[in-house]
Structures are given as structure tokens and as C-alpha cells.
Design a protein around this motif. Structure first.
Motif, PDB file in Angstrom:
ATOM      1  N   ALA A   1       0.829  -1.204   0.000  1.00 25.57           N
ATOM      2  CA  ALA A   1       0.000   0.000   0.000  1.00 25.57           C
ATOM      3  C   ALA A   1       0.867   1.259   0.000  1.00 25.57           C
ATOM      4  CB  ALA A   1      -0.930  -0.004   1.217  1.00 25.57           C
ATOM      5  N   ALA A   2       1.969   1.219   0.755  1.00 24.36           N
ATOM      6  CA  ALA A   2       2.866   2.365   0.770  1.00 24.36           C
ATOM      7  C   ALA A   2       3.539   2.548  -0.595  1.00 24.36           C
ATOM      8  CB  ALA A   2       3.914   2.197   1.864  1.00 24.36           C
ATOM      9  N   ARG A   3       3.858   1.442  -1.277  1.00 21.25           N
ATOM     10  CA  ARG A   3       4.459   1.548  -2.625  1.00 21.25           C
ATOM     11  C   ARG A   3       3.469   2.172  -3.598  1.00 21.25           C
ATOM     12  NH1 ARG A   3       6.099  -3.929  -1.352  1.00 21.25           N
ATOM     13  NH2 ARG A   3       8.274  -3.964  -0.680  1.00 21.25           N
ATOM     14  N   LEU A   4       2.198   1.804  -3.473  1.00 20.15           N
ATOM     15  CA  LEU A   4       1.197   2.392  -4.354  1.00 20.15           C
ATOM     16  C   LEU A   4       1.066   3.892  -4.122  1.00 20.15           C
ATOM     17  CD1 LEU A   4      -1.613  -0.329  -4.199  1.00 20.15           C
ATOM     18  CD2 LEU A   4      -0.001   0.105  -6.065  1.00 20.15           C
ATOM     19  N   ALA A   5       1.374   4.321  -2.907  1.00 19.87           N
ATOM     20  CA  ALA A   5       1.311   5.752  -2.587  1.00 19.87           C
ATOM     21  C   ALA A   5       2.579   6.489  -3.003  1.00 19.87           C
ATOM     22  CB  ALA A   5       1.063   5.945  -1.097  1.00 19.87           C
ATOM     23  N   GLY A   6       3.563   5.777  -3.577  1.00 20.71           N
ATOM     24  CA  GLY A   6       4.750   6.443  -4.075  1.00 20.71           C
ATOM     25  C   GLY A   6       6.014   6.187  -3.304  1.00 20.71           C
ATOM     26  N   ALA A   7       5.929   5.490  -2.168  1.00 18.97           N
ATOM     27  CA  ALA A   7       7.133   5.232  -1.375  1.00 18.97           C
ATOM     28  C   ALA A   7       7.885   4.020  -1.924  1.00 18.97           C
ATOM     29  CB  ALA A   7       6.763   4.994   0.084  1.00 18.97           C
ATOM     30  N   ARG A   8       9.202   4.046  -1.781  1.00 18.30           N
ATOM     31  CA  ARG A   8      10.045   2.902  -2.163  1.00 18.30           C
ATOM     32  C   ARG A   8      10.374   2.142  -0.879  1.00 18.30           C
ATOM     33  NH1 ARG A   8      14.641   5.141  -3.481  1.00 18.30           N
ATOM     34  NH2 ARG A   8      14.011   7.292  -3.082  1.00 18.30           N
ATOM     35  N   VAL A   9       9.685   1.026  -0.667  1.00 15.60           N
ATOM     36  CA  VAL A   9       9.735   0.309   0.608  1.00 15.60           C
ATOM     37  C   VAL A   9      10.581  -0.942   0.465  1.00 15.60           C
ATOM     38  CG1 VAL A   9       8.402  -0.770   2.449  1.00 15.60           C
ATOM     39  CG2 VAL A   9       7.455   1.198   1.199  1.00 15.60           C
TER      40      VAL A   9
END
Length: 395
Positions: free
Chosen positions: A274-282
Motif C-alpha cells: 500500500a505504501a508503494r502504491l502511494a509512491g514510497a520505495r519500501v
């Protein structure tokens, strides 16, 4: 039994009841003086003393010693005149019982010794035979005093039982209020984590869709817009399901401890996605075999809040690293990013406070703050042995 159990000093209508008792005792004394051949029949002075000794009985509860003294003052000359000696006995016994039932044992003993001594001395002025008779019947005085003291101890015992029951009831009510407060705090934390995480992701995904729509309307990237809208819909569905699970505890009519399944370490990949979909590189590393459900739920919520804060405050496309490692009987958790952190002077929220509370519920600790080389980091140590810790149910 209600009369015996009730405290005589706080009984309702005490003065009225004692006045009636005095009238009954006076009537009994008159009957004894008329029909018992124990000395001569009282003359006018004797009748006056006999009736006067019953008047103080109306105030026997308030001033037991003064009432007994007033009765002695009236009865002593009555006996010295050799009137019917049995007649004033009921009033004397009532006064002695009241002294015993309202006073301490030492006072009761001293009063009993004093009454017997005084009665014997007064009867000696009449005849040695009467004095010897007083000594013979002094056992009745002791019996009355013993009965009063026994009733006093019984009342104290009943009062202690009632006090313990009331204290236990207060303790149960306080425990119930404490559990309600803890449950409210738990639900508030869950709602904060869930809504903050979901709304942040929806906001980012909506911004992506808006940017695509406004960047080049002539060459609309329909695939990107559709993906952003699909991500928003998926986030809404996920949030709606978790919100329903969280709020079901408020509608639960059975056992209060019945709760939905706890989120755990198995849900961490979904948080990262979900964080990756928001633009973060996790980047995520999980090296732990198993954790108690409460510890897993606390770790899940801490990671969820830390990722939400990273997406919200770390700037565009932050690099976020999530590490969960089992070491020395504890779960060591770390979430760090390379972003700019929250804007200075902004209004502080409840995210970090909530994470600290979640760590404390399982006996752990949490630290959060800027890193020396830039970015922000959240670290927590959660014990894997739940000794003395309070596990938390999370919907």
C-alpha cells in the motif's frame, strides 16, 4: 434481626421508640410495686422516685452514662426507704444494657463493678440480708452487661461484612470503568491508525490521478488514471472491512472480550504494498519465526503508523526501510526513511503517542525522532514473552 443489626445511634425514630419503652417499663414497674411483696408498698415519695427513674430512658441512646447516673440517683433513695425493691429493676437493666451496647468493653466492666458495689452499699443501709441478696442476684447484672457487649460485637461484625461488600462492589465498579476506559482508548487508537493510514493513501492516490488529468489533457494517460482509481477503491474496501471489524466490538452483546481477529506480522507485506502504491520505495526485512498475537498486533500497528507518517511527511517518493528482527527474546522493530520529516511548527498529532502506547501495552518501548544523517526513524523493542504485560485486542 433488623433491630439487633441496626446501630442504635443511627436508628430512625430513636427518641419516640425510647419514650414508648420508658412508658412500658414504668407500667411494668407500677405492676411490680403493687403485686410483688418485696419490701413495703411505696408511699407518695416512693412513687415519685419510681416514676422519675423512668423518664431519662427516653434519651438512653444519646447519653447512656448520664441516663444510668440519673436512674441511680432516683433508685438509691427509693431502695434506702425500703420500698418494693423489684419494681425499678427493669429500668436499671435497660440502662445497663444501653451502656454495654454503646460503649467499649472496659467501660462496661467498670460500670458493672460500680453498680454492684453501689447497690450493695445502699442495701447495707437497709439490712445485711438485703445486701447479701443483691450480691446473690448480681449475676443478672453481669448477664445484662454481657448481652449488651455481645450485641455490640455482633453489630460490629455485621458492619464490617457490609463495609467489605460495599468496598468489593466499589472495586468491581472501578474495575469496570477502567476496562471501559481502556477499551475506548484501544478503539480510538485503532480508528486513528486505520483512518490516518487509509486517508493518507487515498489522498496520495487522488493526487496522482489529479496530476495525470491536469498535466496533459490532450494526451490523457487513461491506464494510469484507471490504476490510481482502482488503488483508491481497493484502499476504501480494505479500510471498510477493517473498520467494520473494529466497530463490531461496540455492538457485541455477548462476552465483552469477544473481538475480531488481531492483525499480525502476516499483514506487513500488504502495508508495504500500500505504501508503494502511494509512491514510497519500501524495502522490508522480517526475520522472526513467531510472535504472540498481542505483540504481532502491536508491531503491525506501529509499522502501519510509521509508514503513514513517511508517506505523509517524508516528501515525494521517499525510500523507507522496515526491519523486524528477533534478538535476545524480543522483537526489534525499525522503520526509517530518507525524507525531510514533518514541517517545523506544524500541529503535532497523536501518531507517535499512539505508537508509544501500543508498545507499552505489551511491555515494550519505542523511540521516534530525526536521524543524524537525515530522515526520520521509529525504533521499538517488544518483548516476545508476555510476562506481566497487558495484551491488547485490536479489531
Amino acid at each position: 434481626m433488623a433491630v439487633i443489626n441496626r446501630d442504635p445511634l443511627t436508628a430512625p425514630h430513636a427518641l419516640r421508640n425510647d419514650a414508648l419503652l420508658a412508658v412500658v417499663a414504668a407500667a411494668l414497674a407500677v405492676a411490680l410495686a403493687l403485686f410483688v411483696d418485696d419490701g413495703r408498698r411505696p408511699d407518695a415519695l416512693g412513687w415519685a422516685l419510681l416514676l422519675a427513674c423512668h423518664v431519662p430512658l427516653a434519651w438512653r441512646r444519646r447519653r447512656p452514662l448520664l441516663v444510668l447516673l440519673a436512674i441511680v440517683v432516683c433508685v438509691a433513695p427509693y431502695h434506702a426507704l425500703d420500698n418494693t425493691h423489684t419494681a425499678p429493676t427493669p429500668a436499671a437493666y435497660i440502662a445497663l444494657y444501653t451502656v454495654a451496647v454503646t460503649g467499649r468493653p472496659l467501660r462496661t466492666v467498670l460500670v458493672g463493678v460500680g453498680v454492684i458495689t453501689l447497690s450493695t452499699g445502699v442495701m447495707l443501709t437497709v439490712s445485711a440480708h438485703e445486701a447479701l441478696r443483691v450480691l446473690q442476684i448480681s449475676g443478672w447484672v453481669v448477664a445484662v452487661l454481657f448481652c449488651g457487649a455481645d450485641v455490640r460485637f455482633y453489630r460490629q461484625y455485621v458492619a464490617s461484612i457490609v463495609e467489605r461488600a460495599e468496598r468489593a462492589e466499589r472495586t468491581r465498579e472501578e474495575e469496570a470503568r477502567r476496562r471501559v476506559a481502556e477499551e475506548r482508548l484501544r478503539i480510538a487508537r485503532d480508528l486513528h491508525d486505520l483512518l490516518a493510514h487509509s486517508i493518507t493513501l487515498i489522498g496520495v492516490q487522488t493526487s496522482v490521478a489529479a496530476h495525470v488529468l491536469s498535466a496533459d489533457p490532450e494526451r490523457l494517460d487513461r491506464e494510469t488514471v484507471a490504476k490510481a482509481l482502482d488503488d483508491i477503491a481497493e484502499t476504501c474496501r480494505s479500510a471498510r472491512g477493517e473498520l467494520r471489524t473494529t466497530l463490531e466490538v461496540l455492538r457485541e452483546h455477548g462476552t465483552p472480550d469477544v473481538r475480531g481477529p488481531l492483525p499480525g506480522l502476516g499483514g506487513l507485506p500488504d502495508l508495504a504494498e500500500a505504501a508503494r502504491l502511494a509512491g514510497a520505495r519500501v524495502e522490508q526485512t522480517v526475520r522472526i519465526r513467531q510472535a504472540p498475537p498481542a505483540v504481532g498486533a502491536a508491531a503491525y500497528r506501529i509499522v502501519q503508523e510509521a509508514l503513514t507518517n513517511a508517506v505523509r511527511h517524508a516528501g515525494p517518493e521517499p525510500a523507507v526501510r522496515v526491519d523486524l528482527v528477533e534478538r535476545e527474546g524480543a522483537l526489534h522493530l525499525s522503520v526509517s526513511d530518507d525524507g525531510t520529516g514533518p514541517a517545523p511548527g506544524g500541529t503535532p498529532g497523536f501518531g507517535i503517542v499512539g505508537m508509544r502506547e501500543r508498545a507499552r501495552t505489551v511491555g515494550g518501548t519505542l523511540d521516534a525522532g530525526p536521524r543524524a544523517d537525515g530522515g526520520f526513524e521509529v525504533t521499538a523493542v517488544l518483548p516476545l514473552t508476555m510476562t506481566g504485560a497487558t495484551g491488547e485486542g485490536t479489531g
